[in-house]
Design a protein around this motif. Structure first.
Motif, short mmCIF file in Angstrom:
data_model
loop_
_atom_site.label_atom_id
_atom_site.label_comp_id
_atom_site.label_asym_id
_atom_site.label_seq_id
_atom_site.Cartn_x
_atom_site.Cartn_y
_atom_site.Cartn_z
N ALA A 184 -3.97 -0.10 9.98
CA ALA A 184 -4.09 1.18 10.68
C ALA A 184 -5.29 1.13 11.63
CB ALA A 184 -4.27 2.31 9.67
N LEU A 185 -5.22 1.90 12.69
CA LEU A 185 -6.29 1.95 13.69
C LEU A 185 -6.80 3.37 13.85
CD1 LEU A 185 -4.64 -0.24 16.50
CD2 LEU A 185 -6.36 -0.95 14.82
N GLY A 186 -8.12 3.49 14.05
CA GLY A 186 -8.70 4.77 14.43
C GLY A 186 -8.93 5.77 13.33
N GLU A 187 -7.89 6.08 12.56
CA GLU A 187 -8.01 7.05 11.47
C GLU A 187 -6.95 6.76 10.41
OE1 GLU A 187 -6.65 11.17 12.60
OE2 GLU A 187 -6.63 10.24 14.58
N GLN A 188 -7.13 7.35 9.25
CA GLN A 188 -6.16 7.18 8.18
C GLN A 188 -4.77 7.52 8.70
OE1 GLN A 188 -7.05 8.72 4.10
NE2 GLN A 188 -5.45 10.18 4.65
N SER A 189 -3.79 6.67 8.36
CA SER A 189 -2.45 6.85 8.89
C SER A 189 -1.40 6.59 7.82
CB SER A 189 -2.20 5.88 10.06
OG SER A 189 -3.11 6.13 11.11
N ASP A 190 -0.34 7.40 7.84
CA ASP A 190 0.77 7.25 6.91
C ASP A 190 1.91 6.48 7.56
OD1 ASP A 190 -0.63 8.75 5.07
OD2 ASP A 190 0.61 10.54 5.27
N CYS A 239 9.55 -3.11 5.97
CA CYS A 239 9.57 -2.36 7.22
C CYS A 239 8.46 -1.31 7.22
CB CYS A 239 10.93 -1.68 7.36
SG CYS A 239 11.13 -0.67 8.82
N PHE A 240 7.71 -1.21 8.31
CA PHE A 240 6.63 -0.23 8.48
C PHE A 240 6.93 0.64 9.69
CE2 PHE A 240 4.78 -3.61 6.07
CZ PHE A 240 3.86 -3.00 5.23
N ILE A 241 6.98 1.96 9.48
CA ILE A 241 7.22 2.91 10.57
C ILE A 241 6.12 3.97 10.51
CG2 ILE A 241 8.81 4.61 11.53
CD1 ILE A 241 11.07 2.99 10.16
N PRO A 242 5.32 4.09 11.59
CA PRO A 242 4.24 5.08 11.56
C PRO A 242 4.80 6.51 11.56
CG PRO A 242 4.43 4.13 13.75
CD PRO A 242 5.40 3.38 12.87
N LEU A 243 4.25 7.35 10.70
CA LEU A 243 4.74 8.72 10.58
C LEU A 243 3.98 9.71 11.46
CD1 LEU A 243 5.41 8.92 6.73
CD2 LEU A 243 7.07 8.63 8.59
N GLN A 244 2.81 9.31 11.96
CA GLN A 244 2.01 10.24 12.75
C GLN A 244 1.87 9.82 14.21
OE1 GLN A 244 -0.57 9.39 9.65
NE2 GLN A 244 -0.81 11.51 8.97
N GLY A 245 2.68 8.85 14.63
CA GLY A 245 2.68 8.45 16.02
C GLY A 245 1.43 7.71 16.47
N ARG A 246 0.76 7.06 15.53
CA ARG A 246 -0.47 6.33 15.87
C ARG A 246 -0.18 4.84 16.01
NH1 ARG A 246 -3.06 9.57 11.24
NH2 ARG A 246 -3.61 11.47 12.33
N GLY A 290 19.16 -7.31 -9.93
CA GLY A 290 18.38 -6.12 -10.23
C GLY A 290 17.54 -5.62 -9.06
N ALA A 291 17.66 -6.25 -7.89
CA ALA A 291 16.87 -5.83 -6.73
C ALA A 291 17.49 -4.59 -6.10
CB ALA A 291 16.82 -6.95 -5.69
N ARG A 292 16.63 -3.77 -5.49
CA ARG A 292 17.10 -2.60 -4.77
C ARG A 292 16.15 -2.31 -3.63
NH1 ARG A 292 15.01 2.71 -7.59
NH2 ARG A 292 13.02 1.96 -8.37
N VAL A 293 16.65 -1.63 -2.62
CA VAL A 293 15.84 -1.22 -1.47
C VAL A 293 15.24 0.13 -1.81
CG1 VAL A 293 15.88 -0.56 0.96
CG2 VAL A 293 17.23 -2.52 0.17
N ILE A 294 13.93 0.27 -1.58
CA ILE A 294 13.24 1.53 -1.87
C ILE A 294 12.49 2.02 -0.63
CG2 ILE A 294 13.02 1.09 -4.34
CD1 ILE A 294 10.08 0.26 -3.81
N LEU A 295 12.18 3.31 -0.61
CA LEU A 295 11.39 3.94 0.45
C LEU A 295 10.05 4.37 -0.14
CD1 LEU A 295 14.14 6.27 1.95
CD2 LEU A 295 13.56 3.95 2.64
N ASN A 296 8.98 4.12 0.59
CA ASN A 296 7.62 4.45 0.15
C ASN A 296 6.86 5.07 1.31
OD1 ASN A 296 7.58 2.37 -2.30
ND2 ASN A 296 8.28 1.25 -0.52
N ILE A 297 5.76 5.72 0.99
CA ILE A 297 4.77 6.07 2.00
C ILE A 297 3.50 5.31 1.64
CG2 ILE A 297 3.30 7.88 2.96
CD1 ILE A 297 5.65 9.80 2.69
N PHE A 298 3.00 4.54 2.61
CA PHE A 298 1.72 3.85 2.48
C PHE A 298 0.72 4.63 3.33
CE2 PHE A 298 3.02 -0.89 1.67
CZ PHE A 298 3.86 -0.51 0.65
N ARG A 299 -0.46 4.88 2.81
CA ARG A 299 -1.54 5.55 3.54
C ARG A 299 -2.60 4.51 3.83
NH1 ARG A 299 -2.37 10.95 1.22
NH2 ARG A 299 -0.71 11.36 2.71
#
Length: 166
Positions: free
Chosen positions: A131-137, A83-90, A52-61
């Motif tokens: 996250a560093l400096g400011e809120q990051s997605d 897996c964590f990939i920064p969306l705002q280049g921070r 019943g496992a599946r791979v999902i995509l999320n946004i963490f803030r």
């Protein structure tokens, strides 16, 4: 009493025991879409095990951390990679530990650039998002499904991280 942890740059070689660094690697690049797009191919693989496992995509803030910062615990996921990939280049911090007889050993701290992500292998001890400096997605790829996919360990004596040089 705490123990101080040094911050090192995130490299593929240094991070290899814990998972993969996700970055545009010229060795994996191929042109697609009639030569209009560079594809950096197969940088890592998502893992999801169990019925019943599946791979999902999320946004963490993530909220920025204040320093000095105490690492009092570590976590791992026995049924899926994460897996964590920064969306705002921070930039962000990555804290990992080798397994020491079922518990995390002394943590290691890496400074990920804003163009790098990480994919923790199944059962890799790590600290939650930093996250560093400011809120990051962050785009987060992980497992969803039955079973407890979270194990936490709390240190008797915390470790301390000073402010990273950005």
């Amino acid at each position: 009493m705490t123990q101080h942890l040094d911050i090192k740059p995130l490299t593929k070689a240094a991070f290899a025991p814990f998972g993969d660094v996700i970055e545009a690697d010229p060795a994996t690049m191929r042109f697609i879409n009639g030569g209009t797009t560079e594809r950096f191919h197969a940088l890592s693989s998502a893992e999801a095990i169990g019925e019943g496992a599946r791979v999902i995509l999320n946004i963490f803030r993530g909220q920025p951390r204040a320093f000095p910062f105490a690492i009092e615990m570590m976590e791992r996921h026995p049924f899926g990679s994460q897996c964590f990939i920064p969306l705002q280049g921070r930039p962000f911090l990555v804290v990992v530990s080798q397994d020491d007889d079922g518990k995390p050993g002394k943590p290691q701290v890496f400074l990920a650039r804003g163009d790098q992500g990480v994919n923790y292998r199944i059962n890799a001890w790590h600290y939650p998002l930093m996250a560093l400096g400011e809120q990051s997605d962050f785009l987060v790829v992980d497992r969803d499904g039955p079973g407890n996919n979270l194990e936490e360990y709390f240190f008797d004596i915390p470790f301390t991280i000073g402010a990273p040089a950005l």
